[in-house]
Each structure stands twice: as structure tokens, then as C-alpha cells.
Design a protein around this motif. Structure first.
Motif, PDB file in Angstrom:
ATOM      1  N   PRO A 104       0.796  -1.224   0.000  1.00 39.90           N
ATOM      2  CA  PRO A 104       0.000   0.000   0.000  1.00 39.90           C
ATOM      3  C   PRO A 104       0.834   1.282   0.000  1.00 39.90           C
ATOM      4  N   LEU A 105       2.148   1.173   0.266  1.00 37.68           N
ATOM      5  CA  LEU A 105       3.016   2.354   0.302  1.00 37.68           C
ATOM      6  C   LEU A 105       4.274   2.084  -0.504  1.00 37.68           C
ATOM      7  N   PHE A 106       4.697   3.076  -1.285  1.00 38.67           N
ATOM      8  CA  PHE A 106       5.808   2.911  -2.220  1.00 38.67           C
ATOM      9  C   PHE A 106       6.651   4.187  -2.186  1.00 38.67           C
ATOM     10  N   VAL A 107       7.943   4.071  -1.879  1.00 37.71           N
ATOM     11  CA  VAL A 107       8.860   5.215  -1.904  1.00 37.71           C
ATOM     12  C   VAL A 107       9.173   5.513  -3.370  1.00 37.71           C
ATOM     13  N   VAL A 108       8.810   6.722  -3.821  1.00 39.91           N
ATOM     14  CA  VAL A 108       8.972   7.068  -5.236  1.00 39.91           C
ATOM     15  C   VAL A 108       9.721   8.390  -5.375  1.00 39.91           C
ATOM     16  N   TYR A 109      10.750   8.358  -6.194  1.00 38.60           N
ATOM     17  CA  TYR A 109      11.494   9.554  -6.580  1.00 38.60           C
ATOM     18  C   TYR A 109      10.903  10.087  -7.880  1.00 38.60           C
ATOM     19  N   PRO A 110      10.988  11.382  -8.127  1.00 38.99           N
ATOM     20  CA  PRO A 110      10.560  11.921  -9.427  1.00 38.99           C
ATOM     21  C   PRO A 110      11.683  11.695 -10.454  1.00 38.99           C
ATOM     22  N   TYR A 111      11.790  10.460 -10.926  1.00 38.72           N
ATOM     23  CA  TYR A 111      12.929  10.019 -11.742  1.00 38.72           C
ATOM     24  C   TYR A 111      13.182  10.895 -12.956  1.00 38.72           C
ATOM     25  N   ASP A 112      12.144  11.465 -13.536  1.00 33.82           N
ATOM     26  CA  ASP A 112      12.300  12.288 -14.738  1.00 33.82           C
ATOM     27  C   ASP A 112      12.821  13.692 -14.442  1.00 33.82           C
ATOM     28  N   SER A 113      12.827  14.089 -13.179  1.00 35.55           N
ATOM     29  CA  SER A 113      13.184  15.472 -12.858  1.00 35.55           C
ATOM     30  C   SER A 113      14.682  15.750 -12.991  1.00 35.55           C
ATOM     31  N   LEU A 114      15.513  14.742 -12.794  1.00 34.61           N
ATOM     32  CA  LEU A 114      16.964  14.896 -12.909  1.00 34.61           C
ATOM     33  C   LEU A 114      17.575  13.627 -13.508  1.00 34.61           C
ATOM     34  N   PRO A 115      18.491  13.752 -14.445  1.00 33.07           N
ATOM     35  CA  PRO A 115      19.116  12.556 -15.036  1.00 33.07           C
ATOM     36  C   PRO A 115      19.776  11.649 -13.997  1.00 33.07           C
ATOM     37  N   GLU A 116      20.321  12.229 -12.930  1.00 29.41           N
ATOM     38  CA  GLU A 116      21.019  11.427 -11.918  1.00 29.41           C
ATOM     39  C   GLU A 116      20.098  10.439 -11.201  1.00 29.41           C
ATOM     40  N   LEU A 117      18.775  10.687 -11.223  1.00 22.97           N
ATOM     41  CA  LEU A 117      17.848   9.793 -10.539  1.00 22.97           C
ATOM     42  C   LEU A 117      17.551   8.520 -11.337  1.00 22.97           C
ATOM     43  N   ASN A 118      17.966   8.489 -12.580  1.00 27.88           N
ATOM     44  CA  ASN A 118      17.735   7.318 -13.418  1.00 27.88           C
ATOM     45  C   ASN A 118      18.901   6.348 -13.335  1.00 27.88           C
ATOM     46  N   ASN A 119      19.112   5.804 -12.152  1.00 30.83           N
ATOM     47  CA  ASN A 119      20.149   4.781 -11.997  1.00 30.83           C
ATOM     48  C   ASN A 119      19.804   3.853 -10.843  1.00 30.83           C
ATOM     49  N   GLN A 120      20.541   2.780 -10.731  1.00 29.00           N
ATOM     50  CA  GLN A 120      20.256   1.722  -9.782  1.00 29.00           C
ATOM     51  C   GLN A 120      20.286   2.175  -8.323  1.00 29.00           C
ATOM     52  N   ILE A 121      21.085   3.182  -8.008  1.00 29.10           N
ATOM     53  CA  ILE A 121      21.140   3.675  -6.623  1.00 29.10           C
ATOM     54  C   ILE A 121      19.752   4.108  -6.164  1.00 29.10           C
ATOM     55  N   TYR A 122      19.084   4.935  -6.949  1.00 25.09           N
ATOM     56  CA  TYR A 122      17.784   5.469  -6.560  1.00 25.09           C
ATOM     57  C   TYR A 122      16.672   4.448  -6.765  1.00 25.09           C
ATOM     58  N   TYR A 123      16.804   3.586  -7.762  1.00 25.58           N
ATOM     59  CA  TYR A 123      15.816   2.519  -7.942  1.00 25.58           C
ATOM     60  C   TYR A 123      15.836   1.579  -6.743  1.00 25.58           C
ATOM     61  N   SER A 124      17.022   1.284  -6.214  1.00 30.44           N
ATOM     62  CA  SER A 124      17.103   0.366  -5.071  1.00 30.44           C
ATOM     63  C   SER A 124      16.567   1.005  -3.782  1.00 30.44           C
ATOM     64  N   ARG A 125      16.556   2.316  -3.714  1.00 29.73           N
ATOM     65  CA  ARG A 125      15.988   3.024  -2.557  1.00 29.73           C
ATOM     66  C   ARG A 125      14.469   3.118  -2.645  1.00 29.73           C
ATOM     67  N   SER A 126      13.941   2.817  -3.811  1.00 27.76           N
ATOM     68  CA  SER A 126      12.497   2.941  -4.055  1.00 27.76           C
ATOM     69  C   SER A 126      11.773   1.672  -3.626  1.00 27.76           C
ATOM     70  N   ALA A 127      11.681   1.481  -2.336  1.00 29.14           N
ATOM     71  CA  ALA A 127      11.040   0.286  -1.789  1.00 29.14           C
ATOM     72  C   ALA A 127       9.527   0.360  -1.972  1.00 29.14           C
ATOM     73  N   TRP A 128       8.931  -0.771  -2.304  1.00 31.14           N
ATOM     74  CA  TRP A 128       7.479  -0.854  -2.346  1.00 31.14           C
ATOM     75  C   TRP A 128       7.011  -1.795  -1.252  1.00 31.14           C
ATOM     76  N   GLN A 129       5.710  -1.804  -1.020  1.00 29.50           N
ATOM     77  CA  GLN A 129       5.091  -2.552   0.070  1.00 29.50           C
ATOM     78  C   GLN A 129       5.716  -2.162   1.417  1.00 29.50           C
ATOM     79  N   VAL A 130       5.994  -0.868   1.558  1.00 31.18           N
ATOM     80  CA  VAL A 130       6.642  -0.354   2.770  1.00 31.18           C
ATOM     81  C   VAL A 130       5.727  -0.553   3.978  1.00 31.18           C
ATOM     82  N   SER A 131       6.316  -1.046   5.077  1.00 31.33           N
ATOM     83  CA  SER A 131       5.543  -1.204   6.309  1.00 31.33           C
ATOM     84  C   SER A 131       6.215  -0.546   7.511  1.00 31.33           C
TER      85      SER A 131
END
Length: 164
Positions: free
Chosen positions: A132-159
Motif C-alpha cells: 500500500p506504500l511505495f517510496v517514489v522519486y521523481p525520476y524524470d526530474s533529474l538525469p542522476e535519478l535514473n540509476n540503480q542507486i535510486y531505484y534500489s531506494r524505491s522500496a514498495w510494500q513499505v511497512s
């Protein structure tokens, strides 16, 4: 008169954000612990959907590796949530329902306007759809956000979130 109303609103808001926060009435989705100042249950802060939504919802559209095309995510600013619980530390350990964990620097929340999404394209996220909860970055806002570092921080099903 407007000045008095604004001043009163500021005072009420300040009181709400200090000390004990209201207890949720519904099913708890998120438990926050660790180095936090404001709690509502045995040194923790627990939230249901309504108590999260009361903090104010924000939305943005972005592409991501998990969905086709641009997707609209709606949720709570993680910076605002950290301020609300009085988070003191440098890292948030995020734990998902499946026990996946990731560490996110607190500085990311302000720097990148990261949200804790409750909705995708206007619909509440279900567990089978990364909710029900997902950590989401605005990936399109900066090129640096489009990499594995930020994808791995984007946890879903957060409890859970633990401030360290």
C-alpha cells in the motif's frame, strides 16, 4: 482579522507537530521508530491511510522501470513526514512487507522531493501492485535519478521506517 486567523493557524499547526501525534483509527499501514521525537504508541509513530492523508497529498508524473510510460503517483512528501515525527538522524531504514530493506539518506527527501505514494494513477495501491506504500522519486526530474542507486531506494510494500 486575516492576520489573527493566520497566526492562530500557525499556533495550532505547531502544537500538532510537537510531542504526541493523534492515534490512527484504522488499520496501521506504517510504523515509524528509532530517533523520532513525536509518537503515538510506545515510542513509535503509527499511521493508517487517513492519518497519512491528513498530512497533505502531493502528486507527480514520472517514468520508472516498473511501469510502462508516464505514471502519476500521489502520496505524502517524505520530508514532511520526517518533520512531522521529528526525525533526528541521517538515514532511514525502510522495511517492506517481504522484509526487503534499504537505507535512504534523510537528505534525499528534501533534495529530490521524494514521496511515500499511496496511489497510482488515482487509485489506491494494493499489496499485489507494490502497495500500500511505495517510496517514489521523481525520476524524470533529474538525469542522476535514473540509476540503480535510486531505484534500489524505491522500496514498495513499505511497512516500517526506522530513523538512525
Amino acid at each position: 482579522m486575516r492576520f489573527i486567523v493566520m497566526l492562530l493557524s500557525l499556533v495550532v499547526c505547531t502544537q500538532t507537530w510537537a510531542g504526541e501525534i493523534p492515534k490512527p483509527a484504522g488499520k496501521v499501514l506504517l510504523t515509524m521508530s528509532g530517533n523520532i521525537e513525536n509518537t503515538n504508541e510506545d515510542g513509535k509513530a503509527v499511521f493508517d491511510v487517513a492519518s497519512l492523508e491528513k498530512l497533505g497529498l502531493v502528486s507527480f508524473q514520472t517514468t520508472s522501470p516498473w511501469y510502462d510510460g508516464r505514471t502519476t503517483f500521489t502520496g505524502i512528501s517524505l520530508q514532511k513526514l520526517m518533520d512531522y515525527v521529528g526525525a533526528k538522524g541521517s538515514v532511514v531504514k525502510v522495511t517492506a512487507l517481504n522484509d526487503y530493506t534499504t537505507d535512504i539518506p534523510l537528505s534525499d527527501f528534501k533534495k529530490y522531493n521524494v514521496i511515500l505514494a499511496l496511489k497510482i494513477n488515482g487509485e489506491y495501491m494494493r499489496v499485489r501492485d507494490k502497495g500500500p506504500l511505495f517510496v517514489v522519486y521523481p525520476y524524470d526530474s533529474l538525469p542522476e535519478l535514473n540509476n540503480q542507486i535510486y531505484y534500489s531506494r524505491s522500496a514498495w510494500q513499505v511497512s516500517k521506517m526506522t530513523i538512525e
